[in-house]
Design a protein around this motif. Structure first.
Motif, PDB file in Angstrom:
ATOM      1  N   VAL A  81       1.087  -1.099   0.184  1.00  0.00           N
ATOM      2  CA  VAL A  81      -0.149  -0.053   0.162  1.00  0.00           C
ATOM      3  C   VAL A  81       0.839   1.233  -0.159  1.00  0.00           C
ATOM      4  N   ASP A  82       0.756   1.886  -1.053  1.00  0.00           N
ATOM      5  CA  ASP A  82       1.436   3.377  -1.213  1.00  0.00           C
ATOM      6  C   ASP A  82       0.645   4.578  -1.175  1.00  0.00           C
ATOM      7  N   TYR A 120       4.349  -9.293 -10.215  1.00  0.00           N
ATOM      8  CA  TYR A 120       3.292  -8.104 -10.106  1.00  0.00           C
ATOM      9  C   TYR A 120       2.029  -8.560 -10.719  1.00  0.00           C
ATOM     10  N   LYS A 121       0.999  -8.693  -9.837  1.00  0.00           N
ATOM     11  CA  LYS A 121      -0.197  -9.300 -10.194  1.00  0.00           C
ATOM     12  C   LYS A 121      -1.409  -8.392 -10.651  1.00  0.00           C
ATOM     13  N   GLY A 122      -1.304  -7.197 -10.105  1.00  0.00           N
ATOM     14  CA  GLY A 122      -2.199  -6.161 -10.473  1.00  0.00           C
ATOM     15  C   GLY A 122      -2.524  -5.389  -8.986  1.00  0.00           C
ATOM     16  N   GLY A 123      -3.667  -4.663  -8.949  1.00  0.00           N
ATOM     17  CA  GLY A 123      -4.107  -3.916  -7.744  1.00  0.00           C
ATOM     18  C   GLY A 123      -5.123  -2.837  -7.793  1.00  0.00           C
ATOM     19  N   ILE A 124      -5.120  -1.937  -7.240  1.00  0.00           N
ATOM     20  CA  ILE A 124      -6.170  -0.977  -7.030  1.00  0.00           C
ATOM     21  C   ILE A 124      -5.433   0.510  -7.219  1.00  0.00           C
ATOM     22  N   ILE A 125      -6.002   1.266  -7.676  1.00  0.00           N
ATOM     23  CA  ILE A 125      -5.697   2.866  -7.596  1.00  0.00           C
ATOM     24  C   ILE A 125      -7.113   3.603  -7.012  1.00  0.00           C
ATOM     25  N   ALA A 126      -6.738   4.401  -5.806  1.00  0.00           N
ATOM     26  CA  ALA A 126      -7.951   5.181  -5.360  1.00  0.00           C
ATOM     27  C   ALA A 126      -7.168   6.621  -5.027  1.00  0.00           C
ATOM     28  N   PRO A 127      -8.080   7.591  -4.960  1.00  0.00           N
ATOM     29  CA  PRO A 127      -7.669   8.925  -4.760  1.00  0.00           C
ATOM     30  C   PRO A 127      -6.768   8.974  -3.396  1.00  0.00           C
TER      31      PRO A 127
END
Length: 262
Positions: free
Chosen positions: A129-130, A146-153
């Motif tokens: 988590v960055d 690297y399998k993917g993830g989520i981008i949030a504001p």
């Protein structure tokens, strides 16, 4: 020494790395219009304050998610440090990990570098988590892929949007609340609760869903300047490592055995 440059959307971090140790780090607001000469004046002054001069830098590596900033950083390396910068993800500085997603070319350098550093430090499946301009949640499997993830504001973006769109709402500081109450008694407290505890709820909820989907034991690694702020009020993180991206740059430099002119 190595000068590792992490160019993000909000800030650029310059770190001086000696072997495995980060011996100095400096941060400047990202501005693609800033020239190599401007960077050089700023950096030279900071190096001098640290008792060093430009000659200590024998290599430069750049990781950037801001393409327009890259050229001037490359010019900085050549003109003022006498070396050709390696660019993370390009040529000899290719990541060397599997980017197992539909658009591998679109994976940000910071996310790939975080994956490299996190996998090297921690065995097994990981969620990284960055906390940056955007908050990213990235899955790295036990093999280092690297399998993917989520981008949030990011939290600052969320607060800026709220204050900009609502004329009567004041600008508040982002900080850990004194109280754990989620019932605010005034406008500022209500905003603070919404931003801070709302973000905690998002983090915990998304991580829980990711863990359930992975279906194996997972360690959660947090990085970015605001990681420590959230660590105070959640147990979701197994480790907090603020310099993960810089560590990834340094590891990539050593892994590729790039040589540069003195």
């Amino acid at each position: 020494m190595l000068l590792a440059i992490d160019a993000g959307n909000t800030n650029i971090v310059f770190a001086l790395v000696d072997g495995d140790a980060i011996v100095a780090r400096w941060r400047i607001a990202t501005d693609p219009r800033r020239t190599a000469d401007e960077y050089a004046v700023w950096l030279s002054q900071l190096l001098a304050l640290d008792g060093r001069d430009r000659s200590v830098v024998t290599g430069v590596i750049i990781g950037t998610v801001v393409p327009r900033a890259l050229h001037n950083l490359e010019v900085l390396a050549i003109k003022y440090f006498g070396v050709e910068a390696a660019v993370a993800g390009r040529g000899a500085a290719a990541y060397g990990i599997a980017l197992d997603v539909e658009e591998p070319h679109a994976v940000g350098a910071d996310r790939a570098l975080n994956a490299i550093a996190a996998h090297a430090a921690h065995p097994g499946d990981l969620i990284v988590v960055d906390f940056g301009t955007a908050a990213t949640f990235d899955v790295v499997d036990y093999s280092g892929a690297y399998k993917g993830g989520i981008i949030a504001p990011g939290i600052n973006l969320s607060l800026d949007a709220l204050v900009t769109a609502a004329a009567k709402l004041p600008r508040i500081a982002i900080e850990a609340p004194v109280s754990t109450s989620v019932i605010g008694r005034n406008t500022a407290d209500q905003m603070h609760i919404g931003i801070y505890w709302g973000y905690i709820a998002m983090i915990e909820g998304l991580v829980a869903r990711m863990k359930a989907e992975i279906g194996r034991p997972v360690r959660v690694i947090a990085t970015g300047g605001l990681a420590i702020l959230f660590e105070k009020h959640t147990q979701v993180f197994d480790h907090v490592e603020q310099d993960l991206t810089i560590t990834g740059l340094a590891m990539l430099w050593r892994r590729t055995h790039i040589t540069t002119a003195p």
